[in-house]
Design an enzyme around this catalytic site. Structure first.
Site, short mmCIF file in Angstrom:
data_model
loop_
_atom_site.label_atom_id
_atom_site.label_comp_id
_atom_site.label_asym_id
_atom_site.label_seq_id
_atom_site.Cartn_x
_atom_site.Cartn_y
_atom_site.Cartn_z
N GLY A 92 0.80 -1.22 0.00
CA GLY A 92 0.00 0.00 0.00
C GLY A 92 0.83 1.27 0.00
N HIS A 99 8.48 6.30 5.24
CA HIS A 99 7.77 7.08 6.26
C HIS A 99 7.12 6.11 7.24
CE1 HIS A 99 5.35 6.48 2.63
NE2 HIS A 99 4.33 6.25 3.45
N LEU A 100 7.19 6.45 8.50
CA LEU A 100 6.53 5.68 9.56
C LEU A 100 5.21 6.38 9.87
CD1 LEU A 100 6.84 3.32 11.61
CD2 LEU A 100 7.78 5.00 13.21
P1 5GP Z 1 1.80 5.41 1.98
O1 5GP Z 1 0.51 5.05 1.27
O2 5GP Z 1 2.90 5.62 0.96
O3 5GP Z 1 2.19 4.47 3.05
O4 5GP Z 1 1.54 6.78 2.71
C1 5GP Z 1 1.70 8.02 2.11
C2 5GP Z 1 0.93 9.01 2.95
O5 5GP Z 1 1.36 10.31 2.59
C3 5GP Z 1 -0.58 8.96 2.74
O6 5GP Z 1 -1.20 8.68 3.97
C4 5GP Z 1 -0.92 10.34 2.20
O7 5GP Z 1 -2.13 10.84 2.68
C5 5GP Z 1 0.27 11.19 2.65
N1 5GP Z 1 0.60 12.30 1.78
C6 5GP Z 1 0.73 12.26 0.43
N2 5GP Z 1 1.09 13.46 -0.04
C7 5GP Z 1 1.20 14.27 1.05
C8 5GP Z 1 1.54 15.66 1.20
O8 5GP Z 1 1.84 16.38 0.25
N3 5GP Z 1 1.55 16.15 2.47
C9 5GP Z 1 1.24 15.37 3.55
N4 5GP Z 1 1.27 15.97 4.75
N5 5GP Z 1 0.92 14.08 3.44
C10 5GP Z 1 0.90 13.52 2.20
#
Ligand code: 5GP
Ligand code: ZN
Length: 113
Positions: A92, A99-100
């Site tokens: 996912g 990122h954690l």
């Molecule tokens: P992943 O799906 O890769 O584990 O999580 C990525 C997270 O980054 C998602 O929960 C999404 O909402 C967040 N996210 C994506 N773009 C941005 C952004 O520009 N700023 C912030 N604060 N969060 C972001």
């Protein structure tokens, strides 16, 4: 710079930062999945957990330690929280800078979706 999380770490992109030091930055997720949803990232660009090895594994411990510090700061330490690291398509992962996720403020379900 094309990595959005590198941009946030460099303060070239806006984010609600809650903690930072020389190695990591923590900020509120823009699309929160729980009342508290904070992302903790290394300043160094590491694409995902798959790119963690003996040379950089120390940063992962620091992400977890910073999560504990933020949990106390945000008042969620006693009720508990969930930490998530997503890797690749089936994990996912949508942003390819490690990122954690720190999720709290509601009861989490198991198994995760
Ligand atoms: P992943 O799906 O890769 O584990 O999580 C990525 C997270 O980054 C998602 O929960 C999404 O909402 C967040 N996210 C994506 N773009 C941005 C952004 O520009 N700023 C912030 N604060 N969060 C972001
Ligand atoms: Zn990056």
């Amino acid at each position: 710079m094309i990595c959005i999380f590198c941009e946030i770490a460099a303060r070239e992109r806006a984010a609600r930062i809650v903690y930072e030091d020389d190695r990591v930055v923590a900020f509120h997720d823009v699309n929160p999945q729980a009342p508290v949803h904070i992302l903790i990232i290394p300043r160094d660009h590491i694409s995902g957990p798959l790119d963690v090895d003996v040379a950089n594994e120390g940063i992962i411990g620091h992400l977890v330690a910073v999560a504990a510090r933020i949990a106390r700061q945000e008042g969620i330490a006693d009720n508990g929280y969930r930490l998530v690291l997503n890797q690749g398509r089936d994990g996912g992962q949508s942003v390819f800078h490690t990122h954690l996720h720190l999720l709290a403020g509601r009861r989490m379900t198991w198994p995760p979706g």
